[in-house]
Design a protein around this motif. Structure first.
Motif, mmCIF file in Angstrom:
data_model
loop_
_atom_site.group_PDB
_atom_site.id
_atom_site.type_symbol
_atom_site.label_atom_id
_atom_site.label_comp_id
_atom_site.label_asym_id
_atom_site.label_seq_id
_atom_site.Cartn_x
_atom_site.Cartn_y
_atom_site.Cartn_z
ATOM 1 N N LEU A 39 -6.092 -30.853 -36.007
ATOM 2 C CA LEU A 39 -5.609 -29.604 -35.421
ATOM 3 C C LEU A 39 -6.577 -28.482 -35.759
ATOM 4 N N ASP A 40 -7.008 -27.738 -34.759
ATOM 5 C CA ASP A 40 -7.926 -26.624 -34.944
ATOM 6 C C ASP A 40 -7.238 -25.351 -34.458
ATOM 7 N N PRO A 41 -6.796 -24.481 -35.371
ATOM 8 C CA PRO A 41 -6.102 -23.254 -34.958
ATOM 9 C C PRO A 41 -6.896 -22.397 -33.968
ATOM 10 N N ALA A 42 -8.201 -22.527 -33.940
ATOM 11 C CA ALA A 42 -9.011 -21.769 -32.989
ATOM 12 C C ALA A 42 -8.731 -22.203 -31.548
ATOM 13 N N LEU A 43 -8.178 -23.410 -31.376
ATOM 14 C CA LEU A 43 -7.893 -23.927 -30.032
ATOM 15 C C LEU A 43 -6.466 -23.630 -29.562
ATOM 16 N N TYR A 44 -5.626 -23.063 -30.426
ATOM 17 C CA TYR A 44 -4.239 -22.791 -30.052
ATOM 18 C C TYR A 44 -4.181 -21.754 -28.930
ATOM 19 N N LEU A 45 -3.255 -21.956 -28.017
ATOM 20 C CA LEU A 45 -2.996 -20.987 -26.959
ATOM 21 C C LEU A 45 -2.154 -19.872 -27.594
ATOM 22 N N ARG A 46 -2.803 -18.805 -28.021
ATOM 23 C CA ARG A 46 -2.168 -17.765 -28.841
ATOM 24 C C ARG A 46 -0.999 -17.064 -28.161
ATOM 25 N N ARG A 47 -0.972 -17.028 -26.844
ATOM 26 C CA ARG A 47 0.179 -16.366 -26.200
ATOM 27 C C ARG A 47 1.454 -17.187 -26.377
ATOM 28 N N GLU A 48 1.309 -18.447 -26.827
ATOM 29 C CA GLU A 48 2.479 -19.299 -27.050
ATOM 30 C C GLU A 48 2.583 -19.833 -28.479
ATOM 31 N N ILE A 49 1.470 -20.166 -29.096
ATOM 32 C CA ILE A 49 1.478 -20.820 -30.404
ATOM 33 C C ILE A 49 0.955 -19.874 -31.476
ATOM 34 N N ALA A 50 1.828 -19.514 -32.422
ATOM 35 C CA ALA A 50 1.427 -18.673 -33.556
ATOM 36 C C ALA A 50 0.947 -19.533 -34.722
ATOM 37 N N GLY A 51 1.393 -20.781 -34.765
ATOM 38 C CA GLY A 51 0.992 -21.689 -35.834
ATOM 39 C C GLY A 51 1.569 -23.069 -35.602
ATOM 40 N N ALA A 52 1.042 -24.022 -36.350
ATOM 41 C CA ALA A 52 1.545 -25.398 -36.285
ATOM 42 C C ALA A 52 1.702 -25.888 -37.718
ATOM 43 N N HIS A 53 2.829 -26.533 -37.994
ATOM 44 C CA HIS A 53 3.180 -26.878 -39.367
ATOM 45 C C HIS A 53 3.702 -28.308 -39.445
ATOM 46 N N TRP A 54 3.255 -29.042 -40.455
ATOM 47 C CA TRP A 54 3.768 -30.385 -40.726
ATOM 48 C C TRP A 54 4.948 -30.244 -41.669
ATOM 49 N N ARG A 55 6.104 -30.764 -41.277
ATOM 50 C CA ARG A 55 7.317 -30.668 -42.092
ATOM 51 C C ARG A 55 8.055 -32.000 -42.074
ATOM 52 N N SER A 56 8.771 -32.262 -43.164
ATOM 53 C CA SER A 56 9.638 -33.438 -43.179
ATOM 54 C C SER A 56 10.788 -33.177 -42.214
ATOM 55 N N ILE A 57 11.409 -34.233 -41.745
ATOM 56 C CA ILE A 57 12.546 -34.061 -40.842
ATOM 57 C C ILE A 57 13.657 -33.290 -41.541
ATOM 58 N N ALA A 58 13.852 -33.535 -42.831
ATOM 59 C CA ALA A 58 14.880 -32.812 -43.579
ATOM 60 C C ALA A 58 14.564 -31.312 -43.645
ATOM 61 N N ASP A 59 13.304 -30.950 -43.814
ATOM 62 C CA ASP A 59 12.904 -29.545 -43.896
ATOM 63 C C ASP A 59 12.878 -28.871 -42.527
ATOM 64 N N ALA A 60 12.754 -29.656 -41.465
ATOM 65 C CA ALA A 60 12.675 -29.085 -40.117
ATOM 66 C C ALA A 60 13.899 -28.237 -39.792
ATOM 67 N N ALA A 61 15.062 -28.624 -40.286
ATOM 68 C CA ALA A 61 16.308 -27.919 -39.966
ATOM 69 C C ALA A 61 16.257 -26.441 -40.345
ATOM 70 N N ALA A 62 15.455 -26.081 -41.336
ATOM 71 C CA ALA A 62 15.348 -24.680 -41.752
ATOM 72 C C ALA A 62 14.532 -23.847 -40.768
ATOM 73 N N HIS A 63 13.847 -24.491 -39.829
ATOM 74 C CA HIS A 63 12.922 -23.778 -38.955
ATOM 75 C C HIS A 63 13.233 -23.895 -37.462
ATOM 76 N N VAL A 64 13.951 -24.927 -37.058
ATOM 77 C CA VAL A 64 14.163 -25.201 -35.632
ATOM 78 C C VAL A 64 15.595 -24.874 -35.220
ATOM 79 N N ALA A 65 15.838 -24.839 -33.917
ATOM 80 C CA ALA A 65 17.194 -24.642 -33.395
ATOM 81 C C ALA A 65 18.073 -25.812 -33.841
ATOM 82 N N PRO A 66 19.364 -25.575 -34.003
ATOM 83 C CA PRO A 66 20.258 -26.643 -34.467
ATOM 84 C C PRO A 66 20.187 -27.920 -33.625
ATOM 85 N N TYR A 67 20.096 -27.796 -32.299
ATOM 86 C CA TYR A 67 20.043 -29.004 -31.468
ATOM 87 C C TYR A 67 18.768 -29.802 -31.726
#
Length: 168
Positions: A114-142
């Motif tokens: 992953l190269d942050p310089a290639l992110y489409l900034r109007r949509e992507i502010a960042g990309a993060h690797w998270r465990s499935i258990a930790d994902a719940a703190a960041h994503v919509a409930p569904y």
């Protein structure tokens, strides 16, 4: 004897049906893992919740093509869609009509790809690797529920609002 309709009549009839029948959005997302088993989540510039990589399927586009295209456009990463993990019917939410979300396995990738310089900034502010258990703190409930149920499914699942759907 019944008269067959002309091509012009057939196209008019279809246009009427297309104007009246429901149009459910199609969304295609993917579960992309790193070697530690964490999933990639995208921090979006236009909403509070993070989300899985992917997006809305364009008219005439397949869900598999969509997820590959969206990830290349938004993250600069070439992926190949693997197996289907789930089809998730989502009810209307926050002003959006209902949708069918196609969730695909995208395999294992290394964080260094992953190269942050290639992110489409109007949509992507960042990309993060998270465990499935930790994902719940960041994503919509569904999304959290869908990841819990479908990310390691042995066969494709049918879900309704990220819960196992009807079986009969």
């Amino acid at each position: 004897m019944a008269r067959s309709e002309t091509e012009s009549e057939r196209l008019k009839r279809i246009a009427i049906l297309n104007a009246r029948l429901p149009r459910t959005r199609a969304i295609a997302q993917g579960v992309l893992r790193d070697p530690k088993g964490r999933v990639l989540l995208c921090e979006l510039s236009y909403k509070r919740e993070w989300d899985l990589p992917g997006g809305v399927v364009d008219p005439g586009e397949s869900p598999a093509t969509c997820v590959e295209r969206e990830i290349f456009e938004e993250l600069g990463l070439s992926v190949t869609v693997g197996r289907l993990l789930a089809v998730n019917w989502l009810p209307p939410w926050r002003g959006w009509d209902d949708a069918l979300l196609y969730l695909f396995d995208l395999g294992v990738h290394h964080a260094g790809e992953l190269d942050p310089a290639l992110y489409l900034r109007r949509e992507i502010a960042g990309a993060h690797w998270r465990s499935i258990a930790d994902a719940a703190a960041h994503v919509a409930p569904y999304t959290a529920r869908m990841l819990e149920v479908a990310a390691d499914a042995e066969h494709p699942l049918y879900l309704e609002n990220s819960e196992p759907g009807r079986t009969r």
